[in-house]
Design a protein around this motif. Structure first.
Motif, PDB file in Angstrom:
ATOM      1  N   ARG A  47       0.841  -1.206   0.000  1.00  0.00           N
ATOM      2  CA  ARG A  47       0.000   0.000   0.000  1.00  0.00           C
ATOM      3  C   ARG A  47       0.876   1.256   0.000  1.00  0.00           C
ATOM      4  O   ARG A  47       0.599   2.220  -0.706  1.00  0.00           O
ATOM      5  CB  ARG A  47      -0.939   0.013   1.208  1.00  0.00           C
ATOM      6  CG  ARG A  47      -2.266  -0.651   0.938  1.00  0.00           C
ATOM      7  CD  ARG A  47      -3.311  -0.244   1.953  1.00  0.00           C
ATOM      8  NE  ARG A  47      -2.912  -0.420   3.327  1.00  0.00           N
ATOM      9  CZ  ARG A  47      -3.243  -1.457   4.096  1.00  0.00           C
ATOM     10  NH1 ARG A  47      -4.001  -2.404   3.621  1.00  0.00           N
ATOM     11  NH2 ARG A  47      -2.829  -1.533   5.334  1.00  0.00           N
ATOM     12  N   ALA A  48       1.912   1.234   0.806  1.00  0.00           N
ATOM     13  CA  ALA A  48       2.814   2.379   0.866  1.00  0.00           C
ATOM     14  C   ALA A  48       3.505   2.590  -0.485  1.00  0.00           C
ATOM     15  O   ALA A  48       3.663   3.729  -0.937  1.00  0.00           O
ATOM     16  CB  ALA A  48       3.848   2.186   1.970  1.00  0.00           C
ATOM     17  N   ALA A  49       3.889   1.516  -1.145  1.00  0.00           N
ATOM     18  CA  ALA A  49       4.520   1.616  -2.459  1.00  0.00           C
ATOM     19  C   ALA A  49       3.539   2.179  -3.487  1.00  0.00           C
ATOM     20  O   ALA A  49       3.907   3.006  -4.335  1.00  0.00           O
ATOM     21  CB  ALA A  49       5.038   0.255  -2.905  1.00  0.00           C
ATOM     22  N   LEU A  50       2.274   1.772  -3.412  1.00  0.00           N
ATOM     23  CA  LEU A  50       1.252   2.293  -4.316  1.00  0.00           C
ATOM     24  C   LEU A  50       1.026   3.781  -4.097  1.00  0.00           C
ATOM     25  O   LEU A  50       0.951   4.555  -5.049  1.00  0.00           O
ATOM     26  CB  LEU A  50      -0.060   1.524  -4.126  1.00  0.00           C
ATOM     27  CG  LEU A  50      -1.246   2.016  -4.953  1.00  0.00           C
ATOM     28  CD1 LEU A  50      -0.960   1.849  -6.446  1.00  0.00           C
ATOM     29  CD2 LEU A  50      -2.502   1.268  -4.554  1.00  0.00           C
ATOM     30  N   VAL A  51       0.951   4.191  -2.844  1.00  0.00           N
ATOM     31  CA  VAL A  51       0.768   5.611  -2.526  1.00  0.00           C
ATOM     32  C   VAL A  51       1.956   6.418  -3.053  1.00  0.00           C
ATOM     33  O   VAL A  51       1.776   7.503  -3.630  1.00  0.00           O
ATOM     34  CB  VAL A  51       0.588   5.818  -1.005  1.00  0.00           C
ATOM     35  CG1 VAL A  51       0.705   7.285  -0.630  1.00  0.00           C
ATOM     36  CG2 VAL A  51      -0.748   5.254  -0.548  1.00  0.00           C
ATOM     37  N   LEU A  52       3.155   5.909  -2.900  1.00  0.00           N
ATOM     38  CA  LEU A  52       4.351   6.601  -3.387  1.00  0.00           C
ATOM     39  C   LEU A  52       4.310   6.750  -4.905  1.00  0.00           C
ATOM     40  O   LEU A  52       4.598   7.827  -5.446  1.00  0.00           O
ATOM     41  CB  LEU A  52       5.611   5.854  -2.959  1.00  0.00           C
ATOM     42  CG  LEU A  52       6.930   6.510  -3.336  1.00  0.00           C
ATOM     43  CD1 LEU A  52       7.071   7.872  -2.671  1.00  0.00           C
ATOM     44  CD2 LEU A  52       8.086   5.617  -2.949  1.00  0.00           C
ATOM     45  N   ARG A  53       3.925   5.692  -5.613  1.00  0.00           N
ATOM     46  CA  ARG A  53       3.838   5.762  -7.078  1.00  0.00           C
ATOM     47  C   ARG A  53       2.776   6.760  -7.520  1.00  0.00           C
ATOM     48  O   ARG A  53       2.986   7.535  -8.446  1.00  0.00           O
ATOM     49  CB  ARG A  53       3.539   4.382  -7.662  1.00  0.00           C
ATOM     50  CG  ARG A  53       4.744   3.480  -7.657  1.00  0.00           C
ATOM     51  CD  ARG A  53       4.619   2.233  -8.504  1.00  0.00           C
ATOM     52  NE  ARG A  53       3.320   1.921  -9.049  1.00  0.00           N
ATOM     53  CZ  ARG A  53       2.653   0.781  -8.825  1.00  0.00           C
ATOM     54  NH1 ARG A  53       3.158  -0.132  -8.035  1.00  0.00           N
ATOM     55  NH2 ARG A  53       1.493   0.569  -9.399  1.00  0.00           N
ATOM     56  N   LEU A  54       1.629   6.749  -6.862  1.00  0.00           N
ATOM     57  CA  LEU A  54       0.557   7.676  -7.230  1.00  0.00           C
ATOM     58  C   LEU A  54       0.924   9.127  -6.921  1.00  0.00           C
ATOM     59  O   LEU A  54       0.548  10.036  -7.658  1.00  0.00           O
ATOM     60  CB  LEU A  54      -0.743   7.298  -6.518  1.00  0.00           C
ATOM     61  CG  LEU A  54      -1.399   6.009  -6.987  1.00  0.00           C
ATOM     62  CD1 LEU A  54      -2.598   5.674  -6.103  1.00  0.00           C
ATOM     63  CD2 LEU A  54      -1.808   6.085  -8.445  1.00  0.00           C
ATOM     64  N   SER A  55       1.648   9.334  -5.832  1.00  0.00           N
ATOM     65  CA  SER A  55       2.005  10.705  -5.449  1.00  0.00           C
ATOM     66  C   SER A  55       3.038  11.323  -6.378  1.00  0.00           C
ATOM     67  O   SER A  55       3.194  12.538  -6.410  1.00  0.00           O
ATOM     68  CB  SER A  55       2.504  10.734  -4.005  1.00  0.00           C
ATOM     69  OG  SER A  55       3.737  10.050  -3.901  1.00  0.00           O
ATOM     70  N   SER A  56       3.736  10.514  -7.152  1.00  0.00           N
ATOM     71  CA  SER A  56       4.755  11.058  -8.046  1.00  0.00           C
ATOM     72  C   SER A  56       4.250  11.254  -9.471  1.00  0.00           C
ATOM     73  O   SER A  56       5.012  11.680 -10.334  1.00  0.00           O
ATOM     74  CB  SER A  56       5.986  10.151  -8.046  1.00  0.00           C
ATOM     75  OG  SER A  56       5.669   8.907  -8.629  1.00  0.00           O
TER      76      SER A  56
END
Length: 131
Positions: free
Chosen positions: A10-19
């Motif tokens: 989930r944290a990796a997904l949030v990081l990808r979406l935020s960039s």
């Protein structure tokens, strides 16, 4: 359709979406720098990235350099004056300090720089997104 159950995923997904915004806005610059590094010509003679509020980033590739111009819009004269002083001080510091002599140049002007003469000023920026 579903978020990953694993906290790390989930944290990796949030990081990808935020960039995403950073990746989209920076894409023309990365494309031009890659072409410059590979001694190739970019697909377009210039790129204009309108990122809101009447502000725009122009990326203009040349034979040996990539010029980036930020067109800024200030909401009042006080902000414009502070920005002008800050940018003029940065420009002066770069000229006077030996360790900054290889840093990219900074200029502040009310007029468009020569590199933007090829940009069509009649093309309006895209409309702002709905609230």
């Amino acid at each position: 359709d579903q978020l990953p159950q694993d906290e790390a995923a989930r944290a990796a997904l949030v990081l990808r979406l935020s960039s995403v915004k950073t990746d989209v806005i920076g894409a023309p610059l990365r494309l031009c720098l890659a072409a410059l590094q590979g001694n190739a010509r970019p697909p377009k003679p210039h790129y204009a990235v309108h990122y809101g509020g009447g502000e725009c980033m122009y990326v203009v590739p040349q034979l040996d350099v990539v010029v980036v111009v930020f067109a800024l819009a200030f909401s009042n004269s006080t902000e414009a004056a502070i920005a002008r002083i800050f940018l003029q001080e940065a420009e002066m510091s770069r000229r006077q300090a030996k360790e900054l002599s290889t840093a990219p140049s900074i200029t502040y002007s009310q007029d468009a720089p020569l590199e933007l003469r090829q940009v069509d000023p009649s093309s309006p920026p895209p409309p702002p997104p709905p609230p």
